[in-house]
Design a protein around this motif. Structure first.
Motif: not given
Length: 67
Positions: A24-42
């Protein structure tokens, strides 16, 4: 960090989407909210917030570059 600061939370973590020979590459990612209440990383190479943080100046609110 100077310049634009995204309103989305961000953290430095392993990003398994951009593996280099299985690691894995270690990098800065944003935590984006989803409409169902969950989260995704950018995906930093295509994320609008990452691009804004790289290229916008402090207080800049539009994509027009101010020199």
């Amino acid at each position: 960090m100077t310049g634009y600061l995204s309103p989305y939370p961000a953290k430095v973590q392993p990003n398994y989407r951009n593996r280099v020979e299985g690691d894995a590459v270690v990098e800065r990612v944003h935590i984006m909210p989803r409409q169902d209440g969950g989260e995704d990383i950018c995906q930093p190479h295509v994320c609008r917030e990452c691009e804004r943080e790289r290229s916008w100046g402090a207080g800049q609110t539009t994509g027009k570059r101010v020199s």
